[in-house]
Design an enzyme around this catalytic site. Sequence first.
Site, mmCIF file in Angstrom:
data_model
loop_
_atom_site.group_PDB
_atom_site.id
_atom_site.type_symbol
_atom_site.label_atom_id
_atom_site.label_comp_id
_atom_site.label_asym_id
_atom_site.label_seq_id
_atom_site.Cartn_x
_atom_site.Cartn_y
_atom_site.Cartn_z
ATOM 1 N N SER A 175 1.388 -1.284 3.326
ATOM 2 C CA SER A 175 -0.066 -1.392 3.388
ATOM 3 C C SER A 175 -0.677 -0.006 3.561
ATOM 4 C CB SER A 175 -0.479 -2.278 4.571
ATOM 5 O OG SER A 175 -1.868 -2.208 4.813
ATOM 6 N N TYR A 188 -0.314 -5.473 13.191
ATOM 7 C CA TYR A 188 -0.028 -5.540 11.757
ATOM 8 C C TYR A 188 0.241 -4.136 11.209
ATOM 9 C CZ TYR A 188 -1.081 -6.130 6.740
ATOM 10 O OH TYR A 188 -1.049 -6.108 5.368
#
Length: 283
Positions: A175, A188
Amino acid sequence: MSERTFQSQPQTPPGIESEMTPLPEVIRDSYQGTGKLAGKVALITGGDSGIGRAVAVHFAREGAAVAINYLSETEDAEATRDMVEREGAQCLLLPGDVRKPSFCRELVERTVSEFGALNVLVNNAAEQMQLDDIREISDEQLESTFRTNIFSHFYTIKAALDHLGEGDTIICTSSINAFKGNPGLIDYSATKGAIQGLVRSLAEPLAEQGIRINAVAPGPIWTPLIPSTMGDESVTTFGAQTPMKRAGQPSEIAPAYVYLASVESSYMSGQTIHLNGGTVLNC
């Protein structure tokens, strides 16, 4: 790709793609398969929707048989299987929880049992919860996020290495948040940073076996995780902060996975492809 307007649409995590407005774009009509993955077998975790669904359909158009794992979103998974089969490819559905090491081993073994081989492992399953105060992240959430987002990578890779060989590949979904952080997605983002370390650490030893491992680091992509884990304002303005002023679609991400899975990327390992709407990262 024109800008799309996203509506407030609360869902329960991990979200259902068929209930999203607008629906994500899975594959462009203009995408022409050329047999890049003909005869290959791919296993994709989190393959029922979002980026995983788009990867499955692109792989199928390139000639691969596909096994897709998902938690419990049966309707989405069956729709993905239909899309894969319309491309003329076989599709195996493997529901279950990748937080469990025994299930990750089962995923690999069932794929090999069904198709006789495993050539491409795509670790894509992920969870997130939006909280901007680390004190609000419960021990249970922290452990669940790490088990889904990074432990599952360890479990599946360990199992897959008994079957992968010369020319085979591993692709991990990282990400943009691994590189720039995100104060609302602390745990996350930490797992996505861990993925980067895993990919870089495995590149050298796997190269000795002829196996390549790389990552894709998407920016804001319109998937079920967004309406199911973010507040109304975050959804309606999703992607507006990028230089392109819009979110990306899964159809814009999946071709990178095709590249990494195919012989076209034969001199690439331990690397990350950044698809984020023009954000420049110092990485």
